[in-house]
Design an enzyme around this catalytic site. Structure first.
Site, PDB file in Angstrom:
ATOM      1  CE  LYS A   1      49.457  39.169  42.442  1.00 60.70           C
ATOM      2  NZ  LYS A   1      48.164  39.111  41.769  1.00 60.70           N
TER       3      LYS A   1
ATOM      4  CB  SER B   1      45.804  36.316  35.226  1.00 64.50           C
ATOM      5  OG  SER B   1      44.860  37.305  34.886  1.00 64.50           O
TER       6      SER B   1
HETATM    7  P1  ADP Z   1      45.093  41.365  41.408  1.00 62.25           P
HETATM    8  O1  ADP Z   1      46.515  40.909  41.346  1.00 62.25           O
HETATM    9  O2  ADP Z   1      44.946  42.768  41.911  1.00 62.25           O
HETATM   10  O3  ADP Z   1      44.128  40.418  42.048  1.00 62.25           O
HETATM   11  P2  ADP Z   1      43.982  40.555  38.892  1.00 62.25           P
HETATM   12  O4  ADP Z   1      44.399  40.997  37.536  1.00 62.25           O
HETATM   13  O5  ADP Z   1      44.179  39.124  39.217  1.00 62.25           O
HETATM   14  O6  ADP Z   1      44.728  41.504  39.876  1.00 62.25           O
HETATM   15  O7  ADP Z   1      42.465  40.924  39.122  1.00 62.25           O
HETATM   16  C1  ADP Z   1      41.981  42.236  39.055  1.00 62.25           C
HETATM   17  C2  ADP Z   1      40.523  42.264  39.490  1.00 62.25           C
HETATM   18  O8  ADP Z   1      39.732  41.493  38.608  1.00 62.25           O
HETATM   19  C3  ADP Z   1      40.286  41.665  40.865  1.00 62.25           C
HETATM   20  O9  ADP Z   1      39.221  42.354  41.466  1.00 62.25           O
HETATM   21  C4  ADP Z   1      39.884  40.250  40.584  1.00 62.25           C
HETATM   22  O10 ADP Z   1      39.076  39.714  41.605  1.00 62.25           O
HETATM   23  C5  ADP Z   1      39.080  40.460  39.321  1.00 62.25           C
HETATM   24  N1  ADP Z   1      39.035  39.276  38.469  1.00 62.25           N
HETATM   25  C6  ADP Z   1      40.023  38.452  38.115  1.00 62.25           C
HETATM   26  N2  ADP Z   1      39.581  37.477  37.297  1.00 62.25           N
HETATM   27  C7  ADP Z   1      38.268  37.705  37.133  1.00 62.25           C
HETATM   28  C8  ADP Z   1      37.225  37.046  36.430  1.00 62.25           C
HETATM   29  N3  ADP Z   1      37.441  35.925  35.743  1.00 62.25           N
HETATM   30  N4  ADP Z   1      35.992  37.573  36.498  1.00 62.25           N
HETATM   31  C9  ADP Z   1      35.771  38.688  37.220  1.00 62.25           C
HETATM   32  N5  ADP Z   1      36.682  39.338  37.907  1.00 62.25           N
HETATM   33  C10 ADP Z   1      37.926  38.865  37.874  1.00 62.25           C
END
Ligand code: ADP
Length: 168
Positions: A45, A131
């Site tokens: 990533k 994010s």
């Molecule tokens: P990854 O790259 O493993 O998806 P993220 O940091 O994007 O990592 O997300 C980590 C976890 O948090 C994942 O389970 C994702 O679905 C969840 N997640 C991301 N954004 C949100 C949000 N706004 N509300 C709830 N869960 C979230």
């Protein structure tokens, strides 16, 4: 809760952590004896913040949550979970689109390592926060105060002004 101690890991990129992630963490505190937020050091990533910076931002936010800790890890999530003797992987869900991908991931992790995944649905107000979008809006100087903690907003501003200085 039964008499079994349950340690869960919440793995993710957290680049950066958002109020959506934090909402999931706050809900999870009520379910598990211990929760480790695990910042993945994925080589694939495109990353804005280093793992150390992401850990630092999260550490500030969980100060005052005695059962929650944060660290970074490399490699497979299931192997990391085994090393930390965690029996649950926690993931957040925003929408049905998340479910499709997360379902596949959870089934694979259970098939290869026998570990269960527990999902927590975020509060509706964070259902559209990602994010990736946060990074995009921040790069254009948008106000994100409803979606991310103030400390994260400050660091985003700092990072983008630094990048602009470098002409990137
Ligand atoms: P990854 O790259 O493993 O998806 P993220 O940091 O994007 O990592 O997300 C980590 C976890 O948090 C994942 O389970 C994702 O679905 C969840 N997640 C991301 N954004 C949100 C949000 N706004 N509300 C709830 N869960 C979230």
């Amino acid at each position: 809760m039964g008499d079994k101690y349950v340690r869960a890991i919440f793995p993710g990129s957290f680049d950066p952590i958002t109020n959506g992630h934090l909402d999931v963490v706050k809900r999870a505190v009520r379910l598990f004896d211990e929760l480790i937020i695990a910042v993945g050091r994925s080589p694939i990533k495109n990353q804005l913040f280093t793992p150390a910076e992401r850990v630092e931002m999260i550490a500030e936010l969980i100060d005052g949550m005695p059962t929650v800790s944060v660290e970074s890890f490399e490699g497979l999530t299931v192997e990391y979970a085994a090393r930390r003797k965690a029996t649950v992987i926690l993931r957040g869900l925003r929408s049905l689109t998340d479910v499709q991908y997360e379902f596949q991931l959870a089934m694979t992790n259970r098939a290869v390592a026998g570990i269960e995944t527990v999902f927590i649905m975020t509060s509706e107000q964070y259902g559209f926060t990602s994010s990736t979008l946060i990074r995009e809006i921040a790069s254009l100087g948008g106000d994100l105060s409803n979606l991310i903690p103030a400390g994260v907003q400050r660091r985003l501003e700092g990072r983008f002004s630094q990048l602009r200085h470098q002409g990137k």
